[in-house]
Write an enzyme that holds these catalytic residues in place. Structure first.
Site, PDB file in Angstrom:
ATOM      1  N   SER A  88       0.802  -1.230   0.000  1.00 38.52           N
ATOM      2  CA  SER A  88       0.000   0.000   0.000  1.00 38.52           C
ATOM      3  C   SER A  88       0.831   1.274   0.000  1.00 38.52           C
ATOM      4  O   SER A  88       0.283   2.375   0.005  1.00 38.52           O
ATOM      5  CB  SER A  88      -0.916   0.008   1.224  1.00 38.52           C
ATOM      6  N   THR A 208      -2.292   2.811   3.529  1.00 40.12           N
ATOM      7  CA  THR A 208      -1.552   4.065   3.542  1.00 40.12           C
ATOM      8  C   THR A 208      -0.829   4.065   4.863  1.00 40.12           C
ATOM      9  O   THR A 208      -1.287   3.423   5.797  1.00 40.12           O
ATOM     10  CB  THR A 208      -2.558   5.249   3.535  1.00 40.12           C
ATOM     11  N   THR A 226       1.506   6.982   0.485  1.00 35.89           N
ATOM     12  CA  THR A 226       0.643   5.896  -0.007  1.00 35.89           C
ATOM     13  C   THR A 226       0.860   5.618  -1.498  1.00 35.89           C
ATOM     14  O   THR A 226       1.341   6.482  -2.235  1.00 35.89           O
ATOM     15  CB  THR A 226      -0.845   6.298   0.180  1.00 35.89           C
ATOM     16  N   ARG A 236      -5.142   9.709 -10.892  1.00 36.13           N
ATOM     17  CA  ARG A 236      -6.034   9.908  -9.726  1.00 36.13           C
ATOM     18  C   ARG A 236      -5.184  10.282  -8.501  1.00 36.13           C
ATOM     19  O   ARG A 236      -4.164   9.683  -8.221  1.00 36.13           O
ATOM     20  CB  ARG A 236      -6.802   8.626  -9.455  1.00 36.13           C
ATOM     21  N   VAL A 237      -5.640  11.289  -7.786  1.00 38.17           N
ATOM     22  CA  VAL A 237      -4.966  11.684  -6.550  1.00 38.17           C
ATOM     23  C   VAL A 237      -5.963  11.515  -5.410  1.00 38.17           C
ATOM     24  O   VAL A 237      -7.117  11.939  -5.518  1.00 38.17           O
ATOM     25  CB  VAL A 237      -4.485  13.149  -6.634  1.00 38.17           C
ATOM     26  N   GLY A 238      -5.513  10.893  -4.340  1.00 36.23           N
ATOM     27  CA  GLY A 238      -6.389  10.676  -3.198  1.00 36.23           C
ATOM     28  C   GLY A 238      -6.271  11.787  -2.172  1.00 36.23           C
ATOM     29  O   GLY A 238      -5.829  12.903  -2.465  1.00 36.23           O
ATOM     30  N   THR A 259      -6.389   7.179   6.769  1.00 32.87           N
ATOM     31  CA  THR A 259      -6.240   6.155   5.737  1.00 32.87           C
ATOM     32  C   THR A 259      -7.651   5.743   5.322  1.00 32.87           C
ATOM     33  O   THR A 259      -8.609   5.993   6.046  1.00 32.87           O
ATOM     34  CB  THR A 259      -5.511   4.888   6.245  1.00 32.87           C
ATOM     35  N   GLY A 260      -7.744   5.089   4.178  1.00 30.37           N
ATOM     36  CA  GLY A 260      -9.047   4.604   3.729  1.00 30.37           C
ATOM     37  C   GLY A 260      -9.509   5.330   2.481  1.00 30.37           C
ATOM     38  O   GLY A 260      -8.705   5.967   1.793  1.00 30.37           O
ATOM     39  N   GLY A 262     -10.107   7.664   0.073  1.00 30.12           N
ATOM     40  CA  GLY A 262      -9.675   9.055  -0.015  1.00 30.12           C
ATOM     41  C   GLY A 262     -10.727  10.002  -0.543  1.00 30.12           C
ATOM     42  O   GLY A 262     -10.791  11.167  -0.130  1.00 30.12           O
TER      43      GLY A 262
HETATM   44  N1  ASP Z   1      -6.403   7.155   1.444  1.00 33.20           N
HETATM   45  C1  ASP Z   1      -5.699   6.557   0.363  1.00 33.20           C
HETATM   46  C2  ASP Z   1      -6.209   7.094  -0.920  1.00 33.20           C
HETATM   47  O1  ASP Z   1      -7.411   7.262  -1.058  1.00 33.20           O
HETATM   48  C3  ASP Z   1      -5.768   5.086   0.277  1.00 33.20           C
HETATM   49  C4  ASP Z   1      -5.809   4.321   1.546  1.00 33.20           C
HETATM   50  O2  ASP Z   1      -5.571   4.822   2.609  1.00 33.20           O
HETATM   51  O3  ASP Z   1      -6.089   3.137   1.479  1.00 33.20           O
HETATM   52  O4  ASP Z   1      -5.424   7.280  -1.822  1.00 33.20           O
END
Ligand code: ASP
Length: 356
Positions: A88, A208, A226, A236-238, A259-260, A262
Site C-alpha cells: 500500500s 496508507t 501511499t 487519480r490523486v487521493g 487512511t481509507g 480518499g
Molecule cells: N487514502 C488513500 C487514498 O485514497 C488510500 C488508503 O488509505 O487506502 O489514496
C-alpha cells in the site's frame, strides 16, 4: 515598563528561540544578553496507522535522541516505503489500472507551519522525502506527476521500477477477472461465478501509512504516504497528499491524519476538521469520530451505501494533541492503529461508528 512594552519584550523572547535564549531586544532598541532558558523535555509520542509498527521503533529512537518530529516520522515511514511486502506504500505498492505504480505523499511541520506534498509521482520510492523537499526547497506546497518526478531528479533521486512481481501478479489477477467481455482470460482454476467477488476484493484494497508525532521540544509534525487506491485511473490523486484532508498539523493544538477511501475524505477535509474540533476541546477520539459521522451523514450516493444506508467503505483517522493525548476512530470496527509513547509500540482498536 508599560504593559505594551512588556508584551513586546515577552514576544521577542518567545520568538527568539523555543528552547534557549541568548539575547533579547528591548523596545528602545537595546540588545541584551538574557539568561539561557531550557524548555521542559516533553515525553515523545507517535501515533499512526496499523502498518506503521515497523516504522515506530525508528521514530521513537530518533525522538528519544531529541530529533525534530518531522525528521523522525519521515525516517520511520521511509522503512515502510522501502519494504516490498507492504503493497500500500512506496516500493511494492499496488499499481494503477495500467500496471504503473503512482505514489502520493505529504508532510506538515508544526513549528514552521509549512507543508509539502507530491501526487501521482512515478518511479521514486520515497515520495515523503520529495514532499519534504517541496516544503523546504520551493515556494510551492504541492507538485504532481511529471513535474514532481523532474523535481525529484533535480535533487538527485534515482528513478526505479516500483512494481514488484507480487504487486504485478495481483494487478494481473484483477485485470483478468475484471470482465468476461474482454480478451484477458483468468487461469482455468477461477470459474466465472467468482469474478464479481474477486473484483470486489481487489477494489476494496486500501492502505496508507500516516504518522503524527510529538517531540521532546513539544513540537508536532506529521506525514502521510501511499500508493493510493489500487487500480485507480492514472492520474487519480487521493486524500493523502492534500493538506487538510490526508493530514494536518497545528503546533498549538494537535495533528491528525487518515487512511481509507480518499474520495470521502477529500469531500470532507477531515484532518483539518479534527484539529479544529480538538481546538474546541474534543478529545482525539471524539474528534476522529465526528469526522467519521460527517462522512457517513454527508454521503448521498446510493452506490456507496449498504442496505441500512451506512457508508459502505472504511476511513480511519489518527489524532494526537499538543499535550500528548491520542485517539483514533474508523467507520467500521476491526480497524487498528498504533501508538508508541516510550515503552513499546501498542496496537489498539480504533473506536468505530458501525460494527460489521
Ligand atoms: N487514502 C488513500 C487514498 O485514497 C488510500 C488508503 O488509505 O487506502 O489514496
Amino acid at each position: 515598563m508599560d504593559p505594551l512594552s512588556r508584551r513586546a519584550f515577552l514576544k521577542t523572547t518567545t520568538l527568539a528561540g523555543a528552547s534557549t535564549l541568548t539575547s533579547v531586544i528591548f523596545p528602545n532598541g537595546i540588545t541584551a544578553q538574557a539568561m539561557p532558558q531550557s524548555s521542559p523535555v516533553h515525553k515523545p509520542i507517535v501515533v499512526g496507522s496499523a502498518n506503521s509498527a515497523m516504522a515506530f521503533e525508528k521514530v521513537m529512537e530518533l525522538l528519544n535522541q531529541g530529533k525534530d518530529a518531522l525528521d523522525a516520522v519521515i525516517a520511520g515511514v521511509n522503512i515502510v516505503e522501502d519494504d516490498p511486502k507492504d503493497t500500500s506504500v512506496g516500493y511494492g505498492g499496488l499499481p494503477n489500472e495500467e500496471g504503473v505504480v503512482e505514489l502520493d505523499a505529504a508532510v506538515m511541520h508544526g513549528p514552521s507551519y509549512r507543508a509539502g506534498a507530491v501526487a501521482a509521482i512515478r518511479n521514486i520510492k520515497n515520495p515523503s522525502k520529495v514532499a519534504r523537499l517541496v516544503m523546504e526547497r520551493t515556494d510551492h506546497v504541492l507538485l504532481v506527476g511529471e513535474g514532481a518526478l523532474k523535481f525529484a531528479k533535480a535533487h538527485g533521486f534515482q528513478e526505479e521500477n516500483l512494481l514488484t512481481d507480487e504487486a504485478r501478479e495481483i494487478w494481473l489477477k484483477w485485470k483478468e477477472n475484471l470482465s468476461n467481455q474482454d480478451n484477458w482470460l483468468p487461469p482455468h482454476s477461477i470459474d466465472d461465478t467468482t469474478i464479481g467477488e474477486t473484483f470486489d476484493a481487489y477494489l476494496q484494497h486500501y492502505g496508507t501509512i500516516h504518522c503524527s508525532a510529538l517531540d521532546q521540544n513539544g513540537n508536532l509534525s506529521c506525514v502521510t504516504t501511499t500508493s493510493g487506491r489500487s487500480f485507480k485511473i492514472p492520474g487519480r490523486v487521493g486524500d493523502s497528499p492534500i493538506i487538510g484532508a490526508g493530514l494536518y498539523c497545528d503546533n498549538e493544538v494537535g495533528s491528525a491524519g487518515s487512511t481509507g477511501r480518499g474520495e470521502a475524505n477529500l469531500l470532507n477535509c477531515s484532518s483539518v476538521m479534527i484539529v479544529e474540533w480538538m481546538r474546541q476541546g474534543k478529545s482525539p477520539e471524539e474528534a476522529s469520530m465526528l469526522a467519521c459521522k460527517r462522512i457517513n451523514e454527508r454521503c448521498c450516493e446510493a452506490r456507496l451505501k449498504d442496505e441500512k444506508g451506512r457508508f459502505k467503505q472504511n476511513v480511519a483517522f489518527f489524532a494526537l494533541t499538543k499535550r500528548g493525548e491520542y485517539g483514533s476512530a474508523a467507520i467500521w470496527n476491526d480497524t487498528y492503529y498504533m501508538v508508541h509513547d516510550g515503552s513499546s509500540p501498542k496496537k489498539l482498536e480504533c473506536a468505530y461508528l458501525f460494527k460489521k
